[in-house]
Write a protein that holds these residues in place. Structure first.
Motif, short mmCIF file in Angstrom:
data_model
loop_
_atom_site.label_atom_id
_atom_site.label_comp_id
_atom_site.label_asym_id
_atom_site.label_seq_id
_atom_site.Cartn_x
_atom_site.Cartn_y
_atom_site.Cartn_z
N PHE A 1 0.87 -1.26 0.02
CA PHE A 1 0.03 -0.13 0.08
C PHE A 1 0.80 1.35 0.01
O PHE A 1 1.32 1.70 1.16
CB PHE A 1 -0.95 0.20 1.36
N ALA A 2 1.06 1.68 -1.21
CA ALA A 2 2.01 2.80 -1.41
C ALA A 2 1.42 3.99 -0.90
O ALA A 2 1.84 5.17 -0.53
CB ALA A 2 2.54 2.96 -2.84
N GLY A 3 -0.03 4.38 -1.20
CA GLY A 3 -0.60 5.77 -0.98
C GLY A 3 -0.83 5.92 0.41
O GLY A 3 -0.42 5.25 1.25
N ASP A 4 -1.78 6.89 0.67
CA ASP A 4 -2.13 7.29 2.02
C ASP A 4 -3.04 6.25 2.57
O ASP A 4 -4.19 5.89 1.92
CB ASP A 4 -2.75 8.92 1.82
N LEU A 5 -2.83 5.59 3.68
CA LEU A 5 -3.89 4.73 4.30
C LEU A 5 -5.19 5.06 4.71
O LEU A 5 -6.08 4.53 4.78
CB LEU A 5 -2.95 4.23 5.58
N VAL A 6 -5.08 6.44 5.21
CA VAL A 6 -6.22 7.08 5.76
C VAL A 6 -7.42 6.88 4.50
O VAL A 6 -8.51 6.50 4.63
CB VAL A 6 -6.29 8.41 6.38
N THR A 7 -6.99 7.51 3.57
CA THR A 7 -7.73 7.44 2.30
C THR A 7 -7.93 6.09 1.78
O THR A 7 -9.17 5.80 1.43
CB THR A 7 -6.72 8.21 1.08
N GLN A 8 -7.05 5.26 1.88
CA GLN A 8 -7.47 3.98 1.43
C GLN A 8 -8.37 3.38 2.19
O GLN A 8 -9.21 2.65 1.73
CB GLN A 8 -6.02 3.10 1.51
N ARG A 9 -8.25 3.42 3.54
CA ARG A 9 -9.30 2.89 4.49
C ARG A 9 -10.60 3.32 4.07
O ARG A 9 -11.72 2.53 3.94
CB ARG A 9 -9.16 3.12 5.89
N ARG A 10 -10.86 4.70 3.67
CA ARG A 10 -11.98 5.19 3.41
C ARG A 10 -12.65 4.80 2.11
O ARG A 10 -13.69 4.43 1.94
CB ARG A 10 -12.08 6.92 3.16
N LYS A 11 -11.75 4.51 1.22
CA LYS A 11 -12.07 4.09 -0.28
C LYS A 11 -12.49 2.60 -0.10
O LYS A 11 -13.48 2.25 -0.69
CB LYS A 11 -10.78 4.01 -1.15
N PHE A 12 -11.94 1.79 0.60
CA PHE A 12 -12.17 0.44 0.85
C PHE A 12 -13.64 0.40 1.54
O PHE A 12 -14.57 -0.40 1.06
CB PHE A 12 -11.12 -0.15 1.84
N ALA A 13 -13.86 1.08 2.55
CA ALA A 13 -15.20 0.99 3.27
C ALA A 13 -16.24 1.54 2.08
O ALA A 13 -17.42 0.77 2.04
CB ALA A 13 -15.23 1.99 4.55
N ASP A 14 -16.05 2.73 1.49
CA ASP A 14 -17.04 2.99 0.42
C ASP A 14 -17.23 1.89 -0.38
O ASP A 14 -18.59 1.66 -0.81
CB ASP A 14 -16.55 4.36 -0.15
N GLU A 15 -16.22 1.39 -1.05
CA GLU A 15 -16.25 0.37 -2.18
C GLU A 15 -17.22 -0.87 -1.77
O GLU A 15 -17.91 -1.25 -2.18
CB GLU A 15 -14.97 -0.04 -2.79
N LEU A 16 -16.60 -1.38 -0.59
CA LEU A 16 -17.34 -2.46 0.12
C LEU A 16 -19.04 -2.20 0.32
O LEU A 16 -19.70 -3.13 -0.18
CB LEU A 16 -16.85 -2.87 1.49
N GLN A 17 -19.17 -1.08 0.91
CA GLN A 17 -20.67 -0.94 0.89
C GLN A 17 -21.46 -0.79 -0.49
O GLN A 17 -22.51 -1.38 -0.66
CB GLN A 17 -20.86 0.52 1.54
N ALA A 18 -20.68 0.00 -1.33
CA ALA A 18 -21.24 0.09 -2.71
C ALA A 18 -21.54 -1.08 -3.36
O ALA A 18 -22.59 -1.19 -4.11
CB ALA A 18 -20.38 1.09 -3.51
N ILE A 19 -20.51 -1.84 -3.29
CA ILE A 19 -20.32 -3.10 -4.24
C ILE A 19 -21.41 -4.15 -3.75
O ILE A 19 -22.23 -4.94 -4.33
CB ILE A 19 -19.11 -3.54 -4.33
N VAL A 20 -21.51 -4.50 -2.45
CA VAL A 20 -22.56 -5.55 -1.91
C VAL A 20 -23.79 -4.88 -2.11
O VAL A 20 -24.93 -5.78 -2.18
CB VAL A 20 -22.24 -5.81 -0.53
N THR A 21 -24.05 -3.70 -2.26
CA THR A 21 -25.29 -3.11 -2.29
C THR A 21 -25.86 -3.23 -3.71
O THR A 21 -26.96 -3.65 -3.95
CB THR A 21 -25.52 -1.48 -1.93
N ALA A 22 -25.09 -3.48 -4.55
CA ALA A 22 -24.99 -3.68 -6.10
C ALA A 22 -25.47 -4.99 -6.48
O ALA A 22 -25.94 -5.43 -7.40
CB ALA A 22 -23.90 -3.15 -6.95
N ILE A 23 -25.45 -6.09 -5.55
CA ILE A 23 -25.41 -7.43 -5.71
C ILE A 23 -26.72 -7.56 -6.47
O ILE A 23 -26.88 -8.28 -7.50
CB ILE A 23 -25.17 -8.44 -4.60
N PRO A 24 -28.00 -6.95 -6.04
CA PRO A 24 -29.39 -7.44 -6.81
C PRO A 24 -29.39 -7.04 -8.19
O PRO A 24 -29.76 -7.40 -9.09
CB PRO A 24 -30.16 -6.49 -6.13
N ASP A 25 -28.47 -5.89 -8.72
CA ASP A 25 -28.28 -5.70 -10.10
C ASP A 25 -27.22 -6.27 -10.52
O ASP A 25 -26.15 -5.68 -10.73
CB ASP A 25 -28.21 -4.09 -10.08
N ILE A 26 -27.12 -7.69 -11.10
CA ILE A 26 -26.15 -8.33 -11.10
C ILE A 26 -25.23 -7.94 -12.27
O ILE A 26 -23.98 -7.90 -12.14
CB ILE A 26 -26.54 -9.84 -11.51
#
Ligand code: HEM
Lengths: 871, 144
Positions: B42-67
């Motif tokens: 993880f070369a970039g800023d970790l704080v940002t990375q954690r935020r991105k990860f959290a956002d992405e995880l949320q977004a992506i599992v919410t997208a499951i119904p629209d396969i």
């Protein structure tokens, strides 16, 4: 919601395996991966994904499938790798051309070839893979169904750590659920996914069939965005049953495409489109039954799964297959058979359809199969070619394939017919092959000579000279050597044959060291030879080499050579040779005096050799077995083995020892001496020394004198035998003891023990009891190694005056439990004479009755059989 | 996944809402504690990375119904990850630690069913990510 079709089912649960294969490809230490698993588990799909991954990293790739039908013509499975114009008559050049092509394609990165069902690959294809793998220009991803045999080239790579084996199990339950969700494009009710999991148990092919089936018959439906079952899944039919049911439901046009693919896949997209509407193909693709493999510039259509091919082939009537194949042949010929490997595919399809094909091509294919030592296939292809009419090369191929499979009589039939066919480019080689088959296979040297006379036109040809000399050498080694001359021919295959003949004749003539050199050279040259017509397999040279080494007393080397020869013969399935090597090992064991081991080897040899024909190897095998049994005292007078051929010289040894075994020791000695004299007359000095020495061991008084006269046999063993004879003539115990030591050093333990027993006897007679005891003790130690040998020479008379030869005969028979009456009958003497001998024996041995005598005789001979003690 | 599982995961993401960031922090703490060598990736800023990860995880599992949308998104993300040098073993590591983190954060609310549902959801995401971008543009050759 995505529509539910079976197109491109997602690839789930196997990314770890793709990673392992890619690592193997990148690492450079491995050059093959074998994906093993049961049918339908996803091996082919995994191979496909691995290829895609490799391609994305800049490798050139191709995907081929070996199938039972493609194996009819060698190499046809690898057609995509073969040059368009190829010269099948020169396999080496062909292999080389493929190698160069791969290099060009690969531009520094290994070419990656996936081979489905690699166990079905024909031998020539396997040989080509081996060649390319050894060169480092190829990386192979092979799939293999559980419980099939991996080709040796991959098996050995796996053993030596150069190939990775990946076992594929069925998918786990979670993976099945994920897969279903992706494939169906929506959530699946718990009940439905449970039922599908239960039925498929993670077999992907089965899962697909079940889903497809459920969708078609309306048991698996999507309602409100969720996939549910409306009733129980199709009853628990197996996957094969499901597949065939499904194929049954197709319309005739779709089915025709699938059937054609089952017979001829892969087919180019363009070919198919020429006679099939695109929407038929689209529909089949949508149903997941066919797929397109992009292979460089080439776009091939295949069935999605081998199981489909199997089910289709199985259900296809013979006539339908025939007409589909022939229609395909016509189409491909129609546009000029321009693609790589087309000629082979054409031959293959024709052969499948009609049992035959273009004879020229069949003959070439047969040569290719012969090149890879695939004898049954050579036979099949050559036979198919001959059905079109006489063809010298085809007959030659067929005759030799039969000969090497030890089917000598059949070989004679084929070759005789063909040699009658008059002139032609192959006429000469046919004559040579037939002579060799008659001599080596049927043991009929006279007929071999007559046949060879048919090639008088080629009198100076080195190959003809070689065969001529071989036949002449049977009765006159001097003349044979003269025929051969000393100048080695400059070109093969004549040279290889010349070297083998020369080694054989030299070995017979007693020039054993020279013979070994010639045989070694012959073997080295022979191995480099791609063209193996007439000259057979390189291992033939090792038979002669083993013999030359053994007769020199170089026993360990002889054993090593015989083992190597056996390995080669077995690996290539050369049945005409497989039996020869155990027989050679038996002879080495006999020379050592390991009678039990020898017996085992000879029995093994005979198991291989009994069959058609009566090759000399069979005679020497039977002879060897008789000798081994006789030396152990285990040969009964009515043993069926004793029907040894009368005329043959090599059988004389067996006849002699057989006589000895039934108590006719004196006659035995005479027989062996007479045969030895005959051998001397024919210049077969090696055999002469062996026979005369055997006669000497049986106490034949004249044998020693004859033996010392046979000089000129090279090697330590012959020297020791002559020294032994000389010592006997001079009645010199010290010289006997010295000869015994030489035998012992060579590992010739049984003879060493016998000579020591004789030395002890002489020492005792000359009043040197201490040396006598020492020799007797040494003898006893050596006898321990001889696995129960009890030859007459081992019998230690206990009294001071030694037993006469006749007395020893009688004593031995008494020890065997024979009555005086029976002994009298055996020896053709009166009972009274037997009893007189017996009295004398009792006095000399200091015993009072038969059982004491048996005990005394037993101490020398009755040694427990011990395990083989090879040094 | 079963429809119930899809719903369970969606509801739990909603319920966690802003706490997701804390979960991500705790998750990364565990990741690096378990395998410090990963830090270098993880070369970039970790704080940002954690935020991105959290956002992405949320977004992506919410997208499951629209396969369709889900697959497009996950496969692209996965293709980028293979560029970061992420390997199949890493996905397994992440899954175990993520589930552990949830268990620690949610306490009694982390039921057996919820655990199984998240396990499946993660598998969906990870498998789709590992597929990467489709190699050929269309699934069908003949109807293209
Ligand atoms: C559910 C699984 C995962 C999700 C949702 C996820 C999400 C993300 C996101 C949104 C980014 C930002 C950059 C981008 O969008 O490409 C990112 C970057 C990254 N992720 Fe993941 N990730 C997951 C799994 C993993 C795993 C298993 C690893 C393995 C170690 C990993 C390693 C990385 C790295 C090395 C970066 C780049 C960091 C940098 O540039 O400093 N991720 N991830």
């Amino acid at each position: 919601m995505a529509t539910a079709t079976a197109i491109g089912w997602p690839f789930v649960g196997r990314h770890g395996e793709v990673e392992r294969v890619s690592d193997a490809l990148d690492g450079g230490l491995l050059d093959a991966v074998v994906l093993t698993g049961s049918s339908g588990v996803g091996k082919t799909r995994l191979a496909q994904e691995c290829l895609a991954e490799a391609e994305s990293r800049g490798h050139r790739v191709a995907h081929v499938a070996a199938t039972a039908s493609a194996s009819a013509v060698p190499l046809s499975a690898l057609a995509p790798l073969l040059p368009v114009q190829m010269d099948l008559t020169d396999p080496h050049a062909l292999f080389e051309a493929v190698r160069r092509w791969l290099h060009e394609q690969a531009s520094g990165r290994r070419f990656v070839l996936a081979v489905d069902d690699v166990d079905l690959l024909d031998t020539v294809s396997v040989a080509l893979l081996q060649f390319l793998l050894a060169d480092g220009s190829l990386f192979v991803i092979a799939t293999q169904r559980t419980d099939t045999r991996l080709p040796d080239v991959l098996e050995s790579r796996w053993r030596s750590g150069r190939a990775l084996r990946v076992r594929l199990d069925s998918l786990e339950k979670q993976s099945v659920e994920t897969l279903l969700h992706f494939a169906l494009g929506g959530p699946v009710s718990t009940a439905a996914s449970e039922a599908l999991w239960q039925a498929s148990r993670g077999n992907v092919l089965y899962l697909r069939e079940l889903v497809g089936c459920g969708q078609r018959d309306g048991t698996l439906v999507c309602a409100d965005g969720v996939w549910r079952l409306t009733g129980p899944l199709t009853d628990s039919a197996g996957v094969v049953e499901l597949v065939s049911r499904r194929l049954h439901g197709l319309d005739p046009q779709q089915r025709a495409v699938l059937e054609l693919l089952a017979l001829c896949e892969p087919l180019a997209v363009d070919d198919l489109l020429r006679h099939t509407p695109v929407d038929v193909l689209a529909e089949l693709e949508a149903q997941g039954l066919i797929q397109v493999r992009l292979d460089g510039r080439r776009q091939d259509v295949t069935l999605t799964h081998p199981l489909h091919a199997e089910a289709l082939q199985h259900a296809m009537p013979r006539l339908r297959a025939r007409s589909l194949l022939l229609a395909q042949v016509e189409r491909v010929e129609g546009y000029g058979a321009r693609r790589r490997g087309d000629p082979l595919m054409l031959a293959s399809w024709r052969l499948d359809a009609t049992g035959t094909a273009d004879p020229t091509l069949l003959v070439r294919a047969a040569s290719l199969a012969r090149f890879a030592h695939d004898l049954p296939r050579t036979e099949r292809l050559a036979e198919a070619a001959l059905r079109h009419g006489p063809d010298g090369l085809a007959s030659l191929l067929l005759g030799e394939a039969l000969h090497e499979q030890a089917r000598y009589a059949e070989a004679e039939q084929v070759l005789a017919e063909a040699t009658g066919g008059g002139a032609g480019p192959e006429a000469f080689r046919l004559v040579l092959a037939r002579s060799l088959n008659l001599h080596h296979g049927l043991g009929d040297t006279r007929a071999a000579r007559e046949c060879l006379a048919g090639a008088d036109g080629e009198a100076g040809d080195p190959a003809r000279v070689a065969v001529d000399a071989l036949l002449t050498g049977v009765t006159d080694t001097g003349a044979a050597l003269e025929l051969l001359g000393d100048a080695e021919p400059g070109t093969d295959p004549g040279r290889v044959l010349w070297l083998r003949s020369r080694a054989t004749v030299l070995a017979d003539a007693g020039r054993l060291a020279d013979a070994a050199v010639a045989a070694e050279r012959g073997f080295a040259r022979h191995r480099q030879l791609d063209y193996r017509m007439v000259v057979s397999h390189p291992a033939t040279q090792l038979v002669v080499l083993t013999e030359a080494l053994r007769e020199q007393g170089r026993l360990a080397e002889a054993e090593e050579t015989a083992r190597e020869g056996f390995r080669l013969a077995v690996a290539d399935g050369i049945h005409s040779l497989i039996g020869a090597f155990p027989a050679q090992l038996g002879l080495v064991a006999l020379t050592r005096g390991r009678v039990g081991t020898a017996e085992r080897y000879f029995r093994e040899a005979l198991a291989h050799l009994r069959g058609g024909g009566r090759p000399p190897a069979l005679v020497s095998g039977v002879t060897g077995l008789v000798v081994a049994l006789a030396w152990r005292g285990a040969l009964a007078a009515d043993d069926p083995l004793l029907t040894l051929p009368d005329g043959e010289l090599i059988a004389a040894r067996g006849r002699g020892w057989a006589l000895c075994a039934v108590g006719r020791q004196r006659e035995a000695g005479q027989e062996l001496r007479a045969a030895g004299g005959l051998a001397v007359g024919q210049g077969r000095l090696t055999l002469a020394v062996e026979l005369l020495h055997d006669a000497l061991r049986l106490g034949d008084p004249a044998a020693a004198r004859e033996l010392v006269g046979v000089t000129g046999v090279q090697g330590d063993l012959a020297a020791a035998r002559l020294a032994h004879a000389d010592a006997v003539l001079r009645r010199d115990p010290d010289a006997l003891a010295a000869a015994a030591r030489t035998f012992e050093q060579l590992g010739v333990d049984l003879v060493a023990a016998e000579v020591l027993v004789a030395a002890a006897e002489l020492y005792r007679a000359t009043g040197t009891p201490r040396s006598a005891t020492a020799c007797a003790n040494q003898a006893a130690t050596l006898v321990q190694r001889c696995e129960g040998a009890r030859t007459p020479g081992l019998v230690t008379p206990v009294g001071h005056s030694p037993l006469t030869a006749r007395e020893r005969e009688v004593a031995l028979l008494v020890a065997e439990g024979y009555s005086s009456k029976r002994i009298a009958a055996e020896l053709f003497i009166s009972v009274r004479t037997v009893d007189n001998h017996l009295q004398s024996i009792y006095t000399k041995c200091g015993v009072k009755n038969r059982s004491e005598l048996a005990a005394v005789m037993g101490t020398a001979g009755a040694v427990p059989v011990r395990e083989d003690e090879r040094t | 996944m079963s429809p119930e599982q899809v719903a369970l995961v969606r509801d739990s993401v909603r319920a966690m809402g802003p706490r997701m960031d804390a979960v991500a922090d705790e998750f990364y703490r565990r990741v690096f504690a378990r395998d410090p060598s990963l830090r270098a990736m993880f070369a970039g800023d970790l704080v940002t990375q954690r935020r991105k990860f959290a956002d992405e995880l949320q977004a992506i599992v919410t997208a499951i119904p629209d396969i369709g949308a889900f697959l497009d998104r996950a496969r692209l993300l996965g293709a980028r990850h293979s560029g970061y040098g992420v390997r199949t073993g890493h996905y397994r590591q992440f899954r175990d630690l993520l589930l552990e983190t949830f268990a620690a954060e949610l306490g009694d609310a982390w039921t057996e069913e919820l655990a199984v549902a998240w396990h499946r959801a993660y598998d969906m995401v990870a498998e789709a990510m590992m597929m990467g971008v489709p190699r050929s543009t269309g699934a069908s050759f003949f109807t293209r």
